[in-house]
Design an enzyme around this catalytic site. Structure first.
Site, PDB file in Angstrom:
ATOM      1  N   HIS A   1     -11.355  -5.356 -22.678  1.00 51.97           N
ATOM      2  CA  HIS A   1     -11.222  -6.299 -21.563  1.00 51.97           C
ATOM      3  C   HIS A   1      -9.791  -6.841 -21.480  1.00 51.97           C
ATOM      4  O   HIS A   1      -9.171  -6.813 -20.406  1.00 51.97           O
ATOM      5  CB  HIS A   1     -12.221  -7.444 -21.760  1.00 51.97           C
ATOM      6  CG  HIS A   1     -12.136  -8.506 -20.713  1.00 51.97           C
ATOM      7  ND1 HIS A   1     -12.831  -8.446 -19.529  1.00 51.97           N
ATOM      8  CD2 HIS A   1     -11.410  -9.656 -20.669  1.00 51.97           C
ATOM      9  CE1 HIS A   1     -12.548  -9.518 -18.802  1.00 51.97           C
ATOM     10  NE2 HIS A   1     -11.692 -10.269 -19.470  1.00 51.97           N
TER      11      HIS A   1
ATOM     12  N   LYS B   1      -4.069  -8.482  -9.741  1.00 49.40           N
ATOM     13  CA  LYS B   1      -4.246  -8.342 -11.189  1.00 49.40           C
ATOM     14  C   LYS B   1      -3.936  -9.647 -11.914  1.00 49.40           C
ATOM     15  O   LYS B   1      -4.496  -9.905 -12.989  1.00 49.40           O
ATOM     16  CB  LYS B   1      -3.366  -7.215 -11.735  1.00 49.40           C
ATOM     17  CG  LYS B   1      -3.702  -5.847 -11.141  1.00 49.40           C
ATOM     18  CD  LYS B   1      -5.172  -5.535 -11.258  1.00 49.40           C
ATOM     19  CE  LYS B   1      -5.590  -4.338 -10.455  1.00 49.40           C
ATOM     20  NZ  LYS B   1      -7.055  -4.167 -10.402  1.00 49.40           N
TER      21      LYS B   1
ATOM     22  N   HIS C   1      -7.054  -4.051 -20.787  1.00 50.59           N
ATOM     23  CA  HIS C   1      -7.093  -3.584 -19.402  1.00 50.59           C
ATOM     24  C   HIS C   1      -6.436  -4.591 -18.455  1.00 50.59           C
ATOM     25  O   HIS C   1      -5.611  -4.224 -17.606  1.00 50.59           O
ATOM     26  CB  HIS C   1      -8.541  -3.336 -18.998  1.00 50.59           C
ATOM     27  CG  HIS C   1      -8.708  -2.831 -17.599  1.00 50.59           C
ATOM     28  ND1 HIS C   1      -8.056  -1.716 -17.115  1.00 50.59           N
ATOM     29  CD2 HIS C   1      -9.456  -3.287 -16.559  1.00 50.59           C
ATOM     30  CE1 HIS C   1      -8.392  -1.502 -15.863  1.00 50.59           C
ATOM     31  NE2 HIS C   1      -9.226  -2.457 -15.487  1.00 50.59           N
TER      32      HIS C   1
ATOM     33  N   GLN D   1     -17.905 -11.051 -24.597  1.00 50.98           N
ATOM     34  CA  GLN D   1     -17.392 -10.223 -23.511  1.00 50.98           C
ATOM     35  C   GLN D   1     -15.861 -10.133 -23.502  1.00 50.98           C
ATOM     36  O   GLN D   1     -15.294  -9.372 -22.733  1.00 50.98           O
ATOM     37  CB  GLN D   1     -17.893 -10.757 -22.162  1.00 50.98           C
ATOM     38  CG  GLN D   1     -19.419 -10.753 -22.063  1.00 50.98           C
ATOM     39  CD  GLN D   1     -19.909 -11.064 -20.668  1.00 50.98           C
ATOM     40  OE1 GLN D   1     -19.448 -10.483 -19.700  1.00 50.98           O
ATOM     41  NE2 GLN D   1     -20.867 -11.971 -20.561  1.00 50.98           N
TER      42      GLN D   1
ATOM     43  N   LYS E   1     -18.520 -17.172 -23.408  1.00 52.69           N
ATOM     44  CA  LYS E   1     -19.018 -15.794 -23.439  1.00 52.69           C
ATOM     45  C   LYS E   1     -18.042 -14.944 -24.252  1.00 52.69           C
ATOM     46  O   LYS E   1     -17.488 -13.948 -23.770  1.00 52.69           O
ATOM     47  CB  LYS E   1     -19.133 -15.243 -22.018  1.00 52.69           C
ATOM     48  CG  LYS E   1     -20.026 -16.052 -21.097  1.00 52.69           C
ATOM     49  CD  LYS E   1     -21.493 -15.757 -21.343  1.00 52.69           C
ATOM     50  CE  LYS E   1     -22.384 -16.422 -20.306  1.00 52.69           C
ATOM     51  NZ  LYS E   1     -23.814 -16.145 -20.543  1.00 52.69           N
TER      52      LYS E   1
END
Length: 356
Positions: free
Chosen positions: A206, A183, A209, A201, A198
């Site tokens: 995102h 992780k 998490h 995104q 980007k």
């Protein structure tokens, strides 16, 4: 001569009430002893102990402090790492490395976006290819090892405690350590988005998490490193094999036409969360000694992911209404096959038709 503090407290006879004279007060933990010169000569038996105590008083005092410090360190170490089977494992004995890496991750997003604001996006094709391949292979290893170790330990799919499988539990814990550590590696997902600009995104889902999973799994490894904890990482490792394979292929423009299954990958992630919640709650319905609080927390956390992923799915894949263009081509314009010449363009020698 240094007398251990335990020996002093056990063998020192009870002192009688003091009757004047010079008094000295010595504090040692919760014990308080008053000594007088008159009392030193009261009884031979008592005086021998008293002289011994006074002659080595400071040595005994510091010896006692050392003993207290040793006890404190032992208890602190047990508190930091509650499960003795993972004691001493890399990054587990203290929460600070996990905390600082998470803070560094969040700062990197903020500072990285500022740094890249007026700079060209980086390609990173070679690095991304190796990175996605590495995560895919690591996920494959974790999936295989979790399946084999849980099978070896005869894990009960409905509810599995933390100790009954013996060495198989330790084997599961070792794989889950790699899951926890992975992780931190996956923080690079976001860093690559920043460097490639980007930014669309880098959503709340995102970042939430990635940051939360790393910290939650530090807690899992310290207190519940095996047993019922194995199921979620097993499913997640399978999903990550698919997901990072997709990411690896998406680096190459020539492969984009084969990546029609992104929508189904998101659906698979949602199914994973629902199955994990079901598996977790099954241990609540039929308990086996696994901590109830951990089960409730895991189910609640997974529910937040379900809500956020459903929102993402709805915004990304729901069909937007198509507006029909009922305007007729201007008069005098030649129309061929339903397209006017105004809507036929040539690019790189190839004729492309743009729908009205």
């Amino acid at each position: 001569m240094v007398v251990p503090s335990g020996q002093v407290f056990q063998s020192f006879p009870p002192l009688r009430p003091l009757t004047g004279g010079h008094q000295g007060i010595l504090f040692l933990g919760k014990y308080r002893t008053q000594v007088t010169h008159e009392h030193l000569h009261a009884e031979e038996e008592e005086s021998s102990y008293t002289r011994l105590f006074l002659s080595s008083g400071w040595d005994t005092y510091f010896s006692s402090l050392t003993n207290v410090a040793d006890i404190y360190r032992t208890r602190t170490k047990k508190t930091e790492t509650s499960d003795s089977r993972v004691r001493g494992w890399f990054m587990l004995d203290s929460y600070l490395p996990t905390f600082f890496l998470t803070v560094l991750y969040l700062l990197s997003i903020w500072l990285g976006n500022k740094y890249m604001k007026n700079r060209h996006a980086l390609s990173l094709r070679g690095i991304l290819t190796l990175y996605n391949l590495g995560i895919t292979l690591l996920s494959l290893y974790m999936l295989a090892e979790l399946l084999l170790s849980s099978w070896e330990g005869g894990y009960n799919l409905q509810c599995q405690d933390l100790t009954s499988a013996g060495e198989a539990d330790v084997r599961v814990a070792k794989v889950l350590w790699w899951y926890y550590f992975s992780k931190s590696i996956e923080f690079l997902d976001t860093i690559f988005f920043v460097l490639r600009k980007k930014t669309s995104q880098i959503t709340f889902l995102h970042v939430y998490h990635h940051a939360s999973m790393f910290n939650i799994w530090w807690c899992v490894l310290n207190w519940i490193p095996c047993g019922q904890s194995f199921f979620g990482p097993t499913l997640n490792s399978f999903i990550h094999i698919l997901m990072y394979s997709y990411y690896g292929l998406s680096v190459f423009p020539s492969m984009h036409k084969y990546l029609w299954w992104k929508k189904y990958l998101t659906q698979a992630q949602l199914v994973q969360f629902v199955l994990t919640i079901t598996h977790t709650m099954s241990a609540v319905v039929k308990p086996c000694g696994f901590p109830l609080g951990c089960l409730i927390f895991q189910s609640s956390y997974m529910l937040t992911l379900v809500i956020l992923f459903l929102n993402f799915y709805a915004q990304t894949y729901r069909k937007k209404p198509v507006k029909e263009n009922t305007e007729e081509p201007p008069a005098g314009k030649e129309v061929k096959n339903g397209f006017s010449k105004a809507y036929v363009t040539a690019a790189n020698g190839v004729i492309n038709k743009k729908a009205q």
